[in-house]
Design a protein around this motif. Structure first.
Motif, PDB file in Angstrom:
ATOM      1  N   UNK A  66       0.833  -1.208   0.000  1.00 53.24           N
ATOM      2  CA  UNK A  66       0.000   0.000   0.000  1.00 53.24           C
ATOM      3  C   UNK A  66       0.867   1.256   0.000  1.00 53.24           C
ATOM      4  N   UNK A  67       0.217   2.386  -0.282  1.00 48.86           N
ATOM      5  CA  UNK A  67       0.807   3.713  -0.066  1.00 48.86           C
ATOM      6  C   UNK A  67       2.119   3.920  -0.818  1.00 48.86           C
ATOM      7  N   UNK A  68       2.222   3.313  -1.991  1.00 49.15           N
ATOM      8  CA  UNK A  68       3.401   3.561  -2.823  1.00 49.15           C
ATOM      9  C   UNK A  68       3.210   4.935  -3.474  1.00 49.15           C
ATOM     10  N   UNK A  69       4.058   5.866  -3.116  1.00 49.03           N
ATOM     11  CA  UNK A  69       3.884   7.228  -3.634  1.00 49.03           C
ATOM     12  C   UNK A  69       5.223   7.940  -3.703  1.00 49.03           C
ATOM     13  N   UNK A  70       5.371   8.721  -4.756  1.00 45.60           N
ATOM     14  CA  UNK A  70       6.555   9.570  -4.943  1.00 45.60           C
ATOM     15  C   UNK A  70       6.033  10.991  -5.193  1.00 45.60           C
ATOM     16  N   UNK A  71       6.583  11.968  -4.502  1.00 47.08           N
ATOM     17  CA  UNK A  71       6.157  13.348  -4.707  1.00 47.08           C
ATOM     18  C   UNK A  71       6.364  13.729  -6.171  1.00 47.08           C
ATOM     19  N   UNK A  72       5.403  14.445  -6.773  1.00 46.46           N
ATOM     20  CA  UNK A  72       5.517  14.780  -8.205  1.00 46.46           C
ATOM     21  C   UNK A  72       6.833  15.446  -8.588  1.00 46.46           C
ATOM     22  N   UNK A  73       7.397  16.239  -7.687  1.00 45.46           N
ATOM     23  CA  UNK A  73       8.684  16.900  -8.010  1.00 45.46           C
ATOM     24  C   UNK A  73       9.833  15.909  -8.133  1.00 45.46           C
ATOM     25  N   UNK A  75       9.336  12.494  -9.184  1.00 44.38           N
ATOM     26  CA  UNK A  75       8.993  11.315  -9.989  1.00 44.38           C
ATOM     27  C   UNK A  75       9.938  11.177 -11.184  1.00 44.38           C
ATOM     28  N   UNK A  76      10.042   9.960 -11.689  1.00 45.88           N
ATOM     29  CA  UNK A  76      10.864   9.709 -12.861  1.00 45.88           C
ATOM     30  C   UNK A  76      12.354   9.633 -12.576  1.00 45.88           C
ATOM     31  N   UNK A  77      12.695   9.436 -11.279  1.00 50.06           N
ATOM     32  CA  UNK A  77      14.120   9.349 -10.917  1.00 50.06           C
ATOM     33  C   UNK A  77      14.468   8.000 -10.294  1.00 50.06           C
ATOM     34  N   UNK A  78      13.564   7.049 -10.433  1.00 47.68           N
ATOM     35  CA  UNK A  78      13.860   5.711  -9.922  1.00 47.68           C
ATOM     36  C   UNK A  78      13.508   5.498  -8.463  1.00 47.68           C
ATOM     37  N   UNK A  79      12.811   6.469  -7.836  1.00 53.18           N
ATOM     38  CA  UNK A  79      12.538   6.311  -6.401  1.00 53.18           C
ATOM     39  C   UNK A  79      11.522   5.208  -6.120  1.00 53.18           C
ATOM     40  N   UNK A  80      10.529   5.052  -6.997  1.00 53.49           N
ATOM     41  CA  UNK A  80       9.559   3.976  -6.724  1.00 53.49           C
ATOM     42  C   UNK A  80      10.221   2.612  -6.856  1.00 53.49           C
ATOM     43  N   UNK A  81      11.201   2.514  -7.736  1.00 59.26           N
ATOM     44  CA  UNK A  81      11.925   1.236  -7.833  1.00 59.26           C
ATOM     45  C   UNK A  81      12.671   0.958  -6.519  1.00 59.26           C
ATOM     46  N   UNK A 112       6.601  -5.094 -13.060  1.00 58.67           N
ATOM     47  CA  UNK A 112       8.060  -5.272 -13.025  1.00 58.67           C
ATOM     48  C   UNK A 112       8.501  -6.138 -11.859  1.00 58.67           C
ATOM     49  N   UNK A 113       7.639  -6.221 -10.831  1.00 62.16           N
ATOM     50  CA  UNK A 113       8.005  -6.959  -9.621  1.00 62.16           C
ATOM     51  C   UNK A 113       7.218  -8.260  -9.489  1.00 62.16           C
ATOM     52  N   UNK A 114       6.602  -8.692 -10.566  1.00 58.72           N
ATOM     53  CA  UNK A 114       5.984 -10.016 -10.581  1.00 58.72           C
ATOM     54  C   UNK A 114       4.493 -10.033 -10.337  1.00 58.72           C
ATOM     55  N   UNK A 115       3.889  -8.873 -10.056  1.00 62.42           N
ATOM     56  CA  UNK A 115       2.441  -8.861  -9.821  1.00 62.42           C
ATOM     57  C   UNK A 115       1.699  -9.000 -11.155  1.00 62.42           C
TER      58      UNK A 115
END
Ligand code: COA
Length: 128
Positions: A66-73, A75-81, A112-115
């Protein structure tokens, strides 16, 4: 540089990051009660600022990502990975019989993580 810790965010920064990322607002007293009960939590900070997070909740037999979130500023830098790699290390430490689920707004990330979308059952939500 970003710092990842396997810790629970503070209540206000958790609620604020959900909103900033476009997720639904959460009741703050409910969040205060719930966050310490996380099975696993990830916080990514830029200095003192929480910029990404994720949690695993449940009881060890059934768990939910749950609660997977990256601040919009940020995003796109690999933080969710980074967040998902910590989440998945925890998930893979659980018995193989544990049922691991999530509701995906972004199936391209979780794939990407098997789900995968289950064939035999349908995830359902109660809308109130
Ligand atoms: C979804 C979200 C968590 C992604 O975070 P992010 O830090 O921007 O993503 P990353 O930069 O770590 O990218 C992760 C991977 O997805 C890929 N990706 C990023 N955006 C993509 C897109 N729109 N479509 C397909 N792939 C994408 C990246 O290339 C990267 O792939 P790689 O790790 O194999 O190189 C973030 O955009 C977010 O917080 N969104 C709003 C809240 C939300 O929807 N949370 C999920 C609720 S289920």
């Amino acid at each position: 540089m970003f710092e990842l810790t396997e810790t629970v965010p503070d209540v206000d920064e958790f609620c604020d990051l959900r909103i900033a990322a476009g997720l639904s607002a959460m009741d703050r007293p409910a969040a205060a009660a719930a966050l310490p009960r996380s099975l696993h939590a990830v916080s990514v900070r830029d200095g003192d600022r929480l910029v990404a997070m994720g949690r695993v909740v449940g009881d060890g037999l059934h768990v939910q990502v749950t609660d997977i979130a990256v601040h919009p500023e940020f995003q796109g830098r690999g933080l969710s990975r980074l967040v998902m790699e910590s989440v998945m290390a925890y998930v893979h430490s659980l018995p193989a019989s544990t049922i691991v689920s999530l509701f995906a707004d972004v199936d391209w990330l979780y794939g990407k993580f098997g789900f995968a979308v289950p064939r035999a059952s349908t995830g359902m939500m109660l809308r109130r």
